[in-house]
Scaffold this motif. Structure first.
Motif, PDB file in Angstrom:
ATOM      1  N   GLU A 217      21.970   1.418   7.338  1.00  0.00           N
ATOM      2  CA  GLU A 217      22.634   0.285   6.715  1.00  0.00           C
ATOM      3  C   GLU A 217      23.335   0.717   5.432  1.00  0.00           C
ATOM      4  OE1 GLU A 217      19.695  -2.725   6.204  1.00  0.00           O
ATOM      5  OE2 GLU A 217      19.509  -3.125   8.370  1.00  0.00           O
ATOM      6  N   ALA A 218      24.281  -0.100   4.990  1.00  0.00           N
ATOM      7  CA  ALA A 218      25.180   0.285   3.905  1.00  0.00           C
ATOM      8  C   ALA A 218      24.452   0.540   2.592  1.00  0.00           C
ATOM      9  CB  ALA A 218      26.253  -0.785   3.730  1.00  0.00           C
ATOM     10  N   GLU A 219      23.488  -0.305   2.230  1.00  0.00           N
ATOM     11  CA  GLU A 219      22.879  -0.188   0.904  1.00  0.00           C
ATOM     12  C   GLU A 219      22.064   1.091   0.722  1.00  0.00           C
ATOM     13  OE1 GLU A 219      19.986  -2.672  -2.197  1.00  0.00           O
ATOM     14  OE2 GLU A 219      20.738  -3.634  -0.360  1.00  0.00           O
ATOM     15  N   PRO A 220      21.108   1.404   1.611  1.00  0.00           N
ATOM     16  CA  PRO A 220      20.383   2.670   1.426  1.00  0.00           C
ATOM     17  C   PRO A 220      21.281   3.893   1.564  1.00  0.00           C
ATOM     18  CG  PRO A 220      19.763   1.617   3.499  1.00  0.00           C
ATOM     19  CD  PRO A 220      20.561   0.624   2.730  1.00  0.00           C
ATOM     20  N   LEU A 221      22.310   3.785   2.415  1.00  0.00           N
ATOM     21  CA  LEU A 221      23.246   4.901   2.560  1.00  0.00           C
ATOM     22  C   LEU A 221      24.008   5.129   1.256  1.00  0.00           C
ATOM     23  CD1 LEU A 221      24.297   6.794   4.945  1.00  0.00           C
ATOM     24  CD2 LEU A 221      26.307   5.302   4.930  1.00  0.00           C
ATOM     25  N   ALA A 222      24.469   4.034   0.642  1.00  0.00           N
ATOM     26  CA  ALA A 222      25.243   4.148  -0.597  1.00  0.00           C
ATOM     27  C   ALA A 222      24.381   4.682  -1.734  1.00  0.00           C
ATOM     28  CB  ALA A 222      25.833   2.801  -0.970  1.00  0.00           C
ATOM     29  N   ARG A 223      23.109   4.263  -1.788  1.00  0.00           N
ATOM     30  CA  ARG A 223      22.235   4.722  -2.861  1.00  0.00           C
ATOM     31  C   ARG A 223      21.976   6.227  -2.738  1.00  0.00           C
ATOM     32  NH1 ARG A 223      16.418   1.978  -4.634  1.00  0.00           N
ATOM     33  NH2 ARG A 223      16.034   3.360  -6.415  1.00  0.00           N
ATOM     34  N   ALA A 224      21.739   6.678  -1.520  1.00  0.00           N
ATOM     35  CA  ALA A 224      21.546   8.115  -1.313  1.00  0.00           C
ATOM     36  C   ALA A 224      22.828   8.884  -1.596  1.00  0.00           C
ATOM     37  CB  ALA A 224      21.070   8.381   0.114  1.00  0.00           C
ATOM     38  N   THR A 225      23.967   8.326  -1.187  1.00  0.00           N
ATOM     39  CA  THR A 225      25.256   8.975  -1.449  1.00  0.00           C
ATOM     40  C   THR A 225      25.470   9.164  -2.944  1.00  0.00           C
ATOM     41  OG1 THR A 225      26.242   8.063   0.576  1.00  0.00           O
ATOM     42  CG2 THR A 225      27.759   8.783  -1.154  1.00  0.00           C
ATOM     43  N   ALA A 226      25.165   8.121  -3.723  1.00  0.00           N
ATOM     44  CA  ALA A 226      25.332   8.206  -5.177  1.00  0.00           C
ATOM     45  C   ALA A 226      24.449   9.307  -5.763  1.00  0.00           C
ATOM     46  CB  ALA A 226      25.022   6.860  -5.815  1.00  0.00           C
ATOM     47  N   ALA A 227      23.221   9.412  -5.265  1.00  0.00           N
ATOM     48  CA  ALA A 227      22.314  10.465  -5.744  1.00  0.00           C
ATOM     49  C   ALA A 227      22.855  11.843  -5.381  1.00  0.00           C
ATOM     50  CB  ALA A 227      20.923  10.255  -5.160  1.00  0.00           C
TER      51      ALA A 227
ATOM     52  N   LEU B 127      16.535  14.942  -3.328  1.00  0.00           N
ATOM     53  CA  LEU B 127      16.676  13.487  -3.320  1.00  0.00           C
ATOM     54  C   LEU B 127      15.368  12.823  -3.741  1.00  0.00           C
ATOM     55  CD1 LEU B 127      18.318  10.926  -2.721  1.00  0.00           C
ATOM     56  CD2 LEU B 127      17.563  11.104  -0.328  1.00  0.00           C
ATOM     57  N   ALA B 128      14.248  13.337  -3.249  1.00  0.00           N
ATOM     58  CA  ALA B 128      12.947  12.771  -3.601  1.00  0.00           C
ATOM     59  C   ALA B 128      12.697  12.840  -5.100  1.00  0.00           C
ATOM     60  CB  ALA B 128      11.835  13.501  -2.844  1.00  0.00           C
ATOM     61  N   VAL B 129      13.065  13.951  -5.730  1.00  0.00           N
ATOM     62  CA  VAL B 129      12.826  14.137  -7.164  1.00  0.00           C
ATOM     63  C   VAL B 129      13.846  13.368  -7.997  1.00  0.00           C
ATOM     64  CG1 VAL B 129      12.794  15.861  -9.008  1.00  0.00           C
ATOM     65  CG2 VAL B 129      11.716  16.362  -6.809  1.00  0.00           C
ATOM     66  N   THR B 130      15.095  13.343  -7.529  1.00  0.00           N
ATOM     67  CA  THR B 130      16.169  12.693  -8.280  1.00  0.00           C
ATOM     68  C   THR B 130      16.061  11.177  -8.253  1.00  0.00           C
ATOM     69  OG1 THR B 130      17.681  14.531  -7.838  1.00  0.00           O
ATOM     70  CG2 THR B 130      18.681  12.435  -8.453  1.00  0.00           C
ATOM     71  N   ASP B 131      15.787  10.621  -7.095  1.00  0.00           N
ATOM     72  CA  ASP B 131      15.725   9.164  -6.945  1.00  0.00           C
ATOM     73  C   ASP B 131      14.695   8.820  -5.875  1.00  0.00           C
ATOM     74  OD1 ASP B 131      16.128   6.428  -6.610  1.00  0.00           O
ATOM     75  OD2 ASP B 131      18.307   6.568  -6.855  1.00  0.00           O
ATOM     76  N   PRO B 132      13.405   8.751  -6.251  1.00  0.00           N
ATOM     77  CA  PRO B 132      12.352   8.483  -5.260  1.00  0.00           C
ATOM     78  C   PRO B 132      12.572   7.190  -4.482  1.00  0.00           C
ATOM     79  CG  PRO B 132      11.396   9.204  -7.336  1.00  0.00           C
ATOM     80  CD  PRO B 132      12.845   8.980  -7.595  1.00  0.00           C
ATOM     81  N   GLY B 133      13.081   6.167  -5.157  1.00  0.00           N
ATOM     82  CA  GLY B 133      13.324   4.905  -4.454  1.00  0.00           C
ATOM     83  C   GLY B 133      14.380   5.042  -3.381  1.00  0.00           C
ATOM     84  N   ALA B 134      15.438   5.798  -3.698  1.00  0.00           N
ATOM     85  CA  ALA B 134      16.480   6.038  -2.696  1.00  0.00           C
ATOM     86  C   ALA B 134      15.921   6.821  -1.520  1.00  0.00           C
ATOM     87  CB  ALA B 134      17.654   6.791  -3.320  1.00  0.00           C
ATOM     88  N   PHE B 135      15.047   7.768  -1.812  1.00  0.00           N
ATOM     89  CA  PHE B 135      14.412   8.555  -0.752  1.00  0.00           C
ATOM     90  C   PHE B 135      13.632   7.633   0.180  1.00  0.00           C
ATOM     91  CE2 PHE B 135      11.040  10.946   1.225  1.00  0.00           C
ATOM     92  CZ  PHE B 135      11.580  12.189   1.498  1.00  0.00           C
ATOM     93  N   VAL B 136      12.834   6.726  -0.393  1.00  0.00           N
ATOM     94  CA  VAL B 136      12.014   5.821   0.424  1.00  0.00           C
ATOM     95  C   VAL B 136      12.899   4.941   1.292  1.00  0.00           C
ATOM     96  CG1 VAL B 136      10.425   3.858   0.331  1.00  0.00           C
ATOM     97  CG2 VAL B 136      10.046   5.845  -1.149  1.00  0.00           C
ATOM     98  N   ASP B 137      13.935   4.358   0.699  1.00  0.00           N
ATOM     99  CA  ASP B 137      14.819   3.478   1.468  1.00  0.00           C
ATOM    100  C   ASP B 137      15.515   4.225   2.592  1.00  0.00           C
ATOM    101  OD1 ASP B 137      14.133   1.383  -0.161  1.00  0.00           O
ATOM    102  OD2 ASP B 137      15.968   1.433  -1.368  1.00  0.00           O
ATOM    103  N   TYR B 138      15.912   5.464   2.307  1.00  0.00           N
ATOM    104  CA  TYR B 138      16.691   6.257   3.271  1.00  0.00           C
ATOM    105  C   TYR B 138      15.829   6.699   4.444  1.00  0.00           C
ATOM    106  CZ  TYR B 138      20.281   9.790   4.556  1.00  0.00           C
ATOM    107  OH  TYR B 138      21.237  10.537   5.184  1.00  0.00           O
ATOM    108  N   TYR B 139      14.675   7.296   4.134  1.00  0.00           N
ATOM    109  CA  TYR B 139      13.852   7.870   5.199  1.00  0.00           C
ATOM    110  C   TYR B 139      12.880   6.871   5.820  1.00  0.00           C
ATOM    111  CZ  TYR B 139      15.874  12.420   4.405  1.00  0.00           C
ATOM    112  OH  TYR B 139      16.763  13.474   4.318  1.00  0.00           O
ATOM    113  N   ALA B 140      12.879   5.627   5.322  1.00  0.00           N
ATOM    114  CA  ALA B 140      12.146   4.571   6.018  1.00  0.00           C
ATOM    115  C   ALA B 140      12.849   4.176   7.310  1.00  0.00           C
ATOM    116  CB  ALA B 140      12.009   3.344   5.106  1.00  0.00           C
ATOM    117  N   ASN B 141      14.125   4.535   7.414  1.00  0.00           N
ATOM    118  CA  ASN B 141      14.908   4.242   8.610  1.00  0.00           C
ATOM    119  C   ASN B 141      14.223   4.838   9.845  1.00  0.00           C
ATOM    120  OD1 ASN B 141      16.956   4.556  10.713  1.00  0.00           O
ATOM    121  ND2 ASN B 141      18.424   3.934   9.145  1.00  0.00           N
TER     122      ASN B 141
END
Length: 393
Positions: free
Chosen positions: A89-99, A134-148
């Motif tokens: 989905e767009a939101e977790p993808l965009a958050r990971a992209t930004a990281a 990604l996990a170290v830079t933005d743990p929340g983004a990591f969770v959202d991304y790999y929860a997929n």
């Protein structure tokens, strides 16, 4: 997993036995949508699955197993590649992209140049070990991304439980050149001569040890150079020793397929599928993909061994035995039993390939030391430098 008849008649696969007509016989098979009831469509022999639909199927345990069996069959005996359209989905993808973009800026600012297996260092942007970063830079983004669940669905279908995910972010900038055709890790990262040293059953086994994937982080029109594929080519038994040969490369250039992707699409393919990144012919598209390499739980030894410690202990005795006339083959046997003979896993930011696709191994350092009668303390220094270079941070 099907292979051509040659491999059932011999225990060895030799480069000189690779024949283009044998590959063409394998490629004659067509992808039949009727054999894959969960797929939405076939495009250029590639199976497409609508993630918005199949995610509901995957939520039911019994239906999930049927779906995974279908995916595994597609990867092994079908086209060797599937696309899960709209998997992210767009939101977790965009958050990971930004990281990832922040990582690229920091990497450039540091002056570091990330080497690539194929592209000229610095031509594109690559983040090695993007999963850990990604996990170290933005743990929340990591969770959202790999929860997929798309990644887990495909990984479990091909490898079962206990798998390990690694990832490398790859950005091919406008004008970035494409790759030559190849197969992937493990045997795909070896020369034809090295591959030929492994018996035929290992050629079949290698493709069952990893699953390749890519998540599109931007829309990828064909002009931006999304990956080129040769569907069904994973079934050619001699592929690991053939793809470096000119006639196979020429055929690939003339007959590959190339699929445009949308941001959020996820592609999964058999690592033995013949493929290559395409050339980015646009002036404004930075083609960004998170390349996933998922490894089987089974590719590990039973015990933890400090091999540097072992080498440091036995090297003086091995030097002495060699001086006393121990034959070269037996010297090599001792090196094989003591030193790490494989280049991976490693830190590809620091321990980069120099003359090929793999960094030097610990065993190669020991072999070189023996050849020059290097003093034990000097070898210890080299081994420890290599260990530091291989650490993840």
């Amino acid at each position: 997993m099907t292979v051509t008849s040659t491999s059932s008649q011999t225990r060895w696969i030799r480069p000189e036995d690779a024949r283009l007509p044998d590959l063409l016989e394998v490629l004659a098979e067509q992808t039949d949508l009727a054999e894959y009831p969960h797929a939405t469509r076939v495009e250029q022999q590639v199976l497409f699955y609508d993630w918005a639909t199949v995610r509901h199927t995957a939520a039911d345990d019994a239906a999930r197993r049927d779906l995974q069996a279908e995916l595994a069959r597609a990867l092994a005996d079908g086209p060797g590649i599937v696309v899960l359209a709209g998997a992210f989905e767009a939101e977790p993808l965009a958050r990971a992209t930004a990281a990832f973009e922040r990582m690229i800026v920091e990497q450039r600012a540091s002056g570091a140049t990330a080497g690539d297996h194929f592209a000229k260092p610095g031509a594109n942007d690559r983040i090695w070990n993007a999963l850990e970063k990604l996990a170290v830079t933005d743990p929340g983004a990591f969770v959202d991304y790999y929860a997929n669940d798309a990644v887990a669905l495909a990984a479990q279908a091909w490898l079962g439980p206990g798998y390990q995910v690694t990832s490398q972010l790859n950005v091919v900038n406008p004008g970035g050149a494409g790759q030559t055709v190849h197969r992937d890790y493990h045997l795909g990262f070896q020369s034809a001569e090295t591959c030929a040293a492994y018996p035929a059953h290992v050629h079949a086994l290698s493709q069952a040890l990893t699953l390749q994937g890519a998540v599109a982080h931007v829309d990828m029109p064909v002009e931006s150079g999304p990956t080129l594929y040769l569907p069904h080519s994973q079934k050619y038994s001699h592929g690991y020793v053939a793809y470096q040969q000119p006639e196979f490369q020429e055929y690939f250039v003339a007959h590959h397929v190339q699929l445009p992707l949308s941001a959020g699409d996820a592609v999964f393919f058999n690592p033995a599928l013949l493929h290559a990144a395409g050339t980015n012919r646009t002036s404004d598209v930075r083609r960004m993909a998170n390349l996933l390499q998922v490894s089987s739980a089974f590719g590990r030894a039973m015990e933890t061994v400090d091999r540097a410690r072992v080498v440091e202990a036995v090297y003086p005795a091995l030097l002495s035995a060699r001086a006393d006339g121990l034959p070269g083959r037996q010297v090599a046997n001792v090196v094989a039993a003591s030193a790490e003979g494989y280049a991976f896993p490693t830190n590809l930011d620091r321990d980069q390939p120099v003359d090929g696709m793999s960094p030097r191994t610990q065993a190669e350092l020991v072999t070189d030391a023996l050849a020059t009668d290097l003093a034990a303390d000097a070898l210890v220094g080299r081994l420890r430098e290599q260990l530091v270079a291989r650490e993840s941070h």
